[in-house]
Enzyme design. Structure first.
Site, PDB file in Angstrom:
ATOM      1  N   ALA A 106       0.869  -1.193   0.000  1.00 61.71           N
ATOM      2  CA  ALA A 106       0.000   0.000   0.000  1.00 61.71           C
ATOM      3  C   ALA A 106       0.901   1.238   0.000  1.00 61.71           C
ATOM      4  O   ALA A 106       0.800   2.111   0.862  1.00 61.71           O
ATOM      5  CB  ALA A 106      -0.959  -0.006   1.177  1.00 61.71           C
ATOM      6  N   LEU A 107       1.764   1.278  -0.982  1.00 58.97           N
ATOM      7  CA  LEU A 107       2.883   2.232  -0.964  1.00 58.97           C
ATOM      8  C   LEU A 107       2.440   3.667  -1.227  1.00 58.97           C
ATOM      9  O   LEU A 107       1.538   3.921  -2.013  1.00 58.97           O
ATOM     10  CB  LEU A 107       3.911   1.815  -2.020  1.00 58.97           C
ATOM     11  CG  LEU A 107       4.431   0.381  -1.878  1.00 58.97           C
ATOM     12  CD1 LEU A 107       5.449   0.083  -2.972  1.00 58.97           C
ATOM     13  CD2 LEU A 107       5.044   0.143  -0.498  1.00 58.97           C
ATOM     14  N   HIS A 118       7.380   5.780   0.823  1.00 59.48           N
ATOM     15  CA  HIS A 118       8.068   4.557   0.390  1.00 59.48           C
ATOM     16  C   HIS A 118       8.867   4.819  -0.893  1.00 59.48           C
ATOM     17  O   HIS A 118       9.980   4.314  -1.050  1.00 59.48           O
ATOM     18  CB  HIS A 118       7.047   3.446   0.105  1.00 59.48           C
ATOM     19  CG  HIS A 118       6.279   2.982   1.298  1.00 59.48           C
ATOM     20  ND1 HIS A 118       4.921   3.184   1.435  1.00 59.48           N
ATOM     21  CD2 HIS A 118       6.663   2.324   2.418  1.00 59.48           C
ATOM     22  CE1 HIS A 118       4.508   2.660   2.573  1.00 59.48           C
ATOM     23  NE2 HIS A 118       5.546   2.138   3.197  1.00 59.48           N
ATOM     24  N   GLN A 167       3.173  -9.415  13.260  1.00 57.27           N
ATOM     25  CA  GLN A 167       3.254  -8.116  13.946  1.00 57.27           C
ATOM     26  C   GLN A 167       1.891  -7.481  14.190  1.00 57.27           C
ATOM     27  O   GLN A 167       1.816  -6.335  14.642  1.00 57.27           O
ATOM     28  CB  GLN A 167       4.177  -7.162  13.179  1.00 57.27           C
ATOM     29  CG  GLN A 167       3.669  -6.691  11.832  1.00 57.27           C
ATOM     30  CD  GLN A 167       4.719  -5.891  11.072  1.00 57.27           C
ATOM     31  OE1 GLN A 167       5.690  -6.443  10.566  1.00 57.27           O
ATOM     32  NE2 GLN A 167       4.552  -4.582  10.983  1.00 57.27           N
ATOM     33  N   GLY A 206      11.893   4.488   7.299  1.00 50.52           N
ATOM     34  CA  GLY A 206      11.404   5.861   7.434  1.00 50.52           C
ATOM     35  C   GLY A 206      11.362   6.262   8.903  1.00 50.52           C
ATOM     36  O   GLY A 206      10.991   5.466   9.768  1.00 50.52           O
ATOM     37  N   ASP A 245       8.407   5.788  11.766  1.00 51.32           N
ATOM     38  CA  ASP A 245       8.328   4.681  12.729  1.00 51.32           C
ATOM     39  C   ASP A 245       9.569   4.730  13.620  1.00 51.32           C
ATOM     40  O   ASP A 245      10.426   3.846  13.573  1.00 51.32           O
ATOM     41  CB  ASP A 245       8.234   3.350  11.986  1.00 51.32           C
ATOM     42  CG  ASP A 245       6.974   3.275  11.143  1.00 51.32           C
ATOM     43  OD1 ASP A 245       5.876   3.376  11.705  1.00 51.32           O
ATOM     44  OD2 ASP A 245       7.088   3.161   9.917  1.00 51.32           O
ATOM     45  N   GLN A 278      10.422   1.739  15.835  1.00 52.07           N
ATOM     46  CA  GLN A 278      10.851   0.611  15.000  1.00 52.07           C
ATOM     47  C   GLN A 278      12.297   0.805  14.550  1.00 52.07           C
ATOM     48  O   GLN A 278      13.106  -0.128  14.599  1.00 52.07           O
ATOM     49  CB  GLN A 278       9.912   0.506  13.794  1.00 52.07           C
ATOM     50  CG  GLN A 278      10.367  -0.463  12.718  1.00 52.07           C
ATOM     51  CD  GLN A 278       9.308  -0.680  11.659  1.00 52.07           C
ATOM     52  OE1 GLN A 278       8.377  -1.448  11.867  1.00 52.07           O
ATOM     53  NE2 GLN A 278       9.416  -0.028  10.508  1.00 52.07           N
ATOM     54  N   LEU A 285       2.618  10.974   5.893  1.00 57.33           N
ATOM     55  CA  LEU A 285       2.072   9.962   4.991  1.00 57.33           C
ATOM     56  C   LEU A 285       2.051   8.610   5.704  1.00 57.33           C
ATOM     57  O   LEU A 285       2.985   8.258   6.415  1.00 57.33           O
ATOM     58  CB  LEU A 285       2.921   9.849   3.718  1.00 57.33           C
ATOM     59  CG  LEU A 285       2.984  11.065   2.811  1.00 57.33           C
ATOM     60  CD1 LEU A 285       3.581  10.680   1.458  1.00 57.33           C
ATOM     61  CD2 LEU A 285       1.613  11.682   2.604  1.00 57.33           C
ATOM     62  N   SER A 286       0.958   7.885   5.516  1.00 52.65           N
ATOM     63  CA  SER A 286       0.806   6.569   6.117  1.00 52.65           C
ATOM     64  C   SER A 286      -0.153   5.772   5.243  1.00 52.65           C
ATOM     65  O   SER A 286      -1.113   6.344   4.690  1.00 52.65           O
ATOM     66  CB  SER A 286       0.213   6.709   7.533  1.00 52.65           C
ATOM     67  OG  SER A 286      -0.340   5.475   7.953  1.00 52.65           O
TER      68      SER A 286
HETATM   69  O1  PAF Z   1       7.278  -0.583   8.855  1.00 52.31           O
HETATM   70  C1  PAF Z   1       6.810  -1.543   8.197  1.00 52.31           C
HETATM   71  O2  PAF Z   1       6.272  -1.371   7.103  1.00 52.31           O
HETATM   72  C2  PAF Z   1       6.914  -2.944   8.759  1.00 52.31           C
HETATM   73  O3  PAF Z   1       6.899  -2.934  10.153  1.00 52.31           O
HETATM   74  C3  PAF Z   1       8.121  -3.740   8.231  1.00 52.31           C
HETATM   75  C4  PAF Z   1       9.438  -3.064   8.610  1.00 52.31           C
HETATM   76  C5  PAF Z   1       8.041  -3.856   6.721  1.00 52.31           C
HETATM   77  C6  PAF Z   1       8.138  -5.150   8.825  1.00 52.31           C
HETATM   78  O4  PAF Z   1       7.010  -5.872   8.449  1.00 52.31           O
END
Ligand code: PAF
Length: 283
Positions: A30-31, A35, A59, A146, A149, A152, A183-184
């Site tokens: 879903a870019l 991205h 996740q 990015g 996150d 992350q 953007l998300s």
């Molecule tokens: O940030 C994301 O899109 C996801 O957490 C990732 C890093 C692709 C892992 O599934």
């Protein structure tokens, strides 16, 4: 060369054999333009660019949006083609987890249980496990993430350090709409009123930034008041953390800090963050 979609681990390994340098952009698909910015930068950093598209069940919690997470491989492929991405790695769940739920996992530690991890138990263990698998499958020299996150990014960097993955993490700034909304892939779930209300997150971060010279209490008060001004926005957390440890800073903290925020707007959970410079409490 057109972008090639590869659906199995074996086929990807065969395609990448002999490549001098490989950049990986891990995504859930879903870019959006954020991205694409990662993919464009990846092209500058390596001979071959792989974008992985995999909605990783590990996740997502049982009551989260795994089933409704947007999936659009055809649209994603068309967008990546415009950037000149070499390969899309789009494995099936059976290819990534052939025995069902994996028993062996990476644990994200204490920081992984805070903020996003407190609201989404097990989320970061699932992220780190799939990211480690992608590292082993692709063998990248550089991997793109990015800054949106932020937690992350912190945890992935720490895993790379702790487990000695031979690769570099490149972090790109958050890409925003002209009015400030980060953007998300989840923004597409917002209706018109929610889209307007969602601006509270970036505005709260702007308020935090403008109050930074008056200390952490002023930062929190200013950003909190923006959020509480909108009934459609339900705050999950608003914290100021030390980017070196990703732990909350205390009153006397001075230096670079990261304001992190998560809120539910309607049924959609959004996150955002901004780096600020804390000058210490006002005298
Ligand atoms: O940030 C994301 O899109 C996801 O957490 C990732 C890093 C692709 C892992 O599934």
């Amino acid at each position: 060369m057109p972008t090639i979609v590869v659906e199995t681990i074996a086929a990807l390994r065969a395609a990448l054999a002999g490549a001098d340098s490989v950049a990986l952009v891990p995504t859930l698909g879903a870019l959006h333009d954020g991205h694409l910015a990662l993919a464009r930068r990846a092209k500058e950093l390596a001979d071959v660019v792989v974008v992985s598209i995999f909605v990783n069940p590990l996740q997502f919690g049982p009551n989260e949006d795994y089933a409704r997470y947007p999936r659009d491989l055809e649209g994603d492929a068309a967008r990546l083609e415009t950037v000149g991405v070499d390969y899309i790695f789009a494995p099936g769940v059976d290819d990534m987890y052939p025995n069902g739920r994996v028993e062996t996992r990476i644990t994200a530690g204490d920081v992984g249980t805070r903020f996003e991890g407190a609201s989404r138990p097990g989320h970061f263990d699932g992220v780190l496990t799939v990211v480690a698998k992608l590292f082993n499958i692709v063998g990248p020299t550089v991997v793109m993430f990015g800054q949106k996150d932020a937690q992350q990014v912190f945890l992935v960097k720490r895993m790379v350090h702790d487990l000695d993955f031979p690769l570099r993490i490149e972090v790109m700034p958050t890409v925003r709409e002209p009015d400030g909304l980060a953007l998300s892939s989840r923004n597409r779930f917002l209706d018109v009123n929610e889209r307007r209300a969602a601006l509270a997150l970036s505005r709260a971060l702007e308020a935090a930034e403008s109050s930074a010279d008056r200390g952490i209490d002023a930062v929190l008060a200013a950003s909190q008041s923006v959020i509480s001004g909108d009934d459609l926005v339900q705050l999950d957390y608003l914290k100021v953390v030390d980017p070196k440890t990703f732990l909350p800073v205390d009153d006397g903290f001075q230096g670079k800090a990261t304001v992190i925020i998560a809120a539910r707007v309607g049924n959609t959970r959004l996150i955002d963050n901004e780096n600020i410079f804390l000058a210490g409490a006002a005298k």
